[in-house]
Design a protein around this motif. Structure first.
Motif, PDB file in Angstrom:
ATOM      1  N   CYS A  67     -51.259  -9.770  12.645  1.00  0.00           N
ATOM      2  CA  CYS A  67     -51.415 -11.210  12.412  1.00  0.00           C
ATOM      3  C   CYS A  67     -52.896 -11.592  12.520  1.00  0.00           C
ATOM      4  O   CYS A  67     -53.698 -10.871  13.109  1.00  0.00           O
ATOM      5  CB  CYS A  67     -50.586 -11.972  13.445  1.00  0.00           C
ATOM      6  N   ASP A  69     -54.057 -13.926  14.286  1.00  0.00           N
ATOM      7  CA  ASP A  69     -54.312 -14.556  15.585  1.00  0.00           C
ATOM      8  C   ASP A  69     -55.585 -13.997  16.213  1.00  0.00           C
ATOM      9  O   ASP A  69     -55.737 -12.781  16.358  1.00  0.00           O
ATOM     10  CB  ASP A  69     -53.115 -14.314  16.516  1.00  0.00           C
ATOM     11  N   ARG A  89     -54.853  -7.955   8.100  1.00  0.00           N
ATOM     12  CA  ARG A  89     -54.331  -9.068   8.895  1.00  0.00           C
ATOM     13  C   ARG A  89     -53.988 -10.242   7.982  1.00  0.00           C
ATOM     14  O   ARG A  89     -54.822 -10.682   7.192  1.00  0.00           O
ATOM     15  CB  ARG A  89     -55.343  -9.487   9.960  1.00  0.00           C
ATOM     16  N   GLY A  92     -48.782 -14.019  10.396  1.00  0.00           N
ATOM     17  CA  GLY A  92     -47.466 -13.460  10.636  1.00  0.00           C
ATOM     18  C   GLY A  92     -47.249 -12.115   9.982  1.00  0.00           C
ATOM     19  O   GLY A  92     -46.122 -11.748   9.667  1.00  0.00           O
ATOM     20  N   GLY A 119     -46.552  -7.226  15.630  1.00  0.00           N
ATOM     21  CA  GLY A 119     -46.341  -8.642  15.901  1.00  0.00           C
ATOM     22  C   GLY A 119     -46.848  -8.977  17.292  1.00  0.00           C
ATOM     23  O   GLY A 119     -47.266  -8.099  18.049  1.00  0.00           O
ATOM     24  N   HIS A 120     -46.808 -10.248  17.626  1.00  0.00           N
ATOM     25  CA  HIS A 120     -47.243 -10.638  18.966  1.00  0.00           C
ATOM     26  C   HIS A 120     -46.473 -11.862  19.427  1.00  0.00           C
ATOM     27  O   HIS A 120     -45.953 -12.644  18.625  1.00  0.00           O
ATOM     28  CB  HIS A 120     -48.754 -10.933  18.986  1.00  0.00           C
ATOM     29  N   CYS A 123     -46.331 -16.274  18.315  1.00  0.00           N
ATOM     30  CA  CYS A 123     -46.950 -16.265  16.987  1.00  0.00           C
ATOM     31  C   CYS A 123     -46.812 -17.632  16.325  1.00  0.00           C
ATOM     32  O   CYS A 123     -45.700 -18.155  16.160  1.00  0.00           O
ATOM     33  CB  CYS A 123     -46.288 -15.194  16.115  1.00  0.00           C
ATOM     34  N   VAL A 169     -39.731 -13.331  16.135  1.00  0.00           N
ATOM     35  CA  VAL A 169     -40.949 -12.521  16.113  1.00  0.00           C
ATOM     36  C   VAL A 169     -40.583 -11.048  15.982  1.00  0.00           C
ATOM     37  O   VAL A 169     -41.130 -10.309  15.144  1.00  0.00           O
ATOM     38  CB  VAL A 169     -41.788 -12.762  17.384  1.00  0.00           C
TER      39      VAL A 169
END
Length: 214
Positions: A67, A69, A89, A92, A119-120, A123, A169
């Motif tokens: 992602c 992020d 990246r 999502g 994933g994290h 999110c 997620v």
């Protein structure tokens, strides 16, 4: 002058030398994450390492799809230096033709044996999909595309479930893994055992990466 001190062992080699097989590539990534979590990374991101990597052909041993992020810098959390991994990246970790083409290139042309979908927790892209489905209104602009791609994961876990966000997620990671394994140019290497496509989840609080099982 005193006796010369023994040179400490250097970091694990970068590139395909650290991988070679899907199992070895994954082991190297997870070992790097353990170094990161323990506060003992061995790879410094400095110009010397950059110059060393630029002196030869690139030979990465893994491609990571994560992602956007800002709290999840992939090279750092896996303690990897220049030339060791390819990073893609998107919001999502949503797939599109450019992402698929990039992964197909790295696998087909560079011989990379491992693809990791990371994933994290918390999110924002998944949260947007949950909010959109609960509110019955899609966001404006291209953000709608991200929501559309993540929405099936939310639907599968249940949009009204109180834990829809964290469950989605994980589900979205596994759906992304399944889509990559079924890709026309990746399915063959996967079936032959030359390529592994795995899903994982990053813990924002601890820095740890945990593999996800289908």
């Amino acid at each position: 002058m005193g006796s010369p001190q023994a040179t400490p062992p250097g970091p694990a080699p970068a590139g395909r030398a650290a991988g070679g097989t899907p199992r070895a590539a994954l082991a190297e990534l997870l070992a790097g994450n353990r170094r990161f979590v323990s506060g003992q990374p061995v790879h410094g991101h400095d110009v010397t390492a950059a110059a060393a990597a630029a002196s030869g052909d690139q030979q990465p041993y893994a491609v990571l799809l994560g992602c956007i992020d800002s709290r999840v810098p992939l090279e750092a959390i896996f303690d990897q230096t220049f030339g060791s991994i390819c990073v893609i990246r998107t919001g999502g970790h949503v797939l599109d033709r450019a992402v698929l083409g990039s992964i197909e290139y790295v696998v087909g042309e560079l011989g990379v044996p491992l693809v990791v979908v990371l994933g994290h927790e918390r999110c924002g892209a998944v949260a947007s999909a949950v909010d959109a489905l609960r509110g019955g209104r899609s966001p404006d602009g291209a953000l709608a595309h991200l929501v559309e791609q993540i929405a099936p994961a939310v639907t599968e876990v249940g949009v009204d479930d109180p834990r829809a966000h964290p469950l989605a997620v994980r589900r979205h990671v596994l759906r992304t893994v399944a889509a990559l394994r079924a890709d026309d140019l990746l399915a063959g290497p996967v079936a032959a055992g030359r390529l592994a496509v795995v899903g994982a989840l990053y813990d924002l609080a601890t820095g740890e990466v945990a593999l996800l099982e289908a």
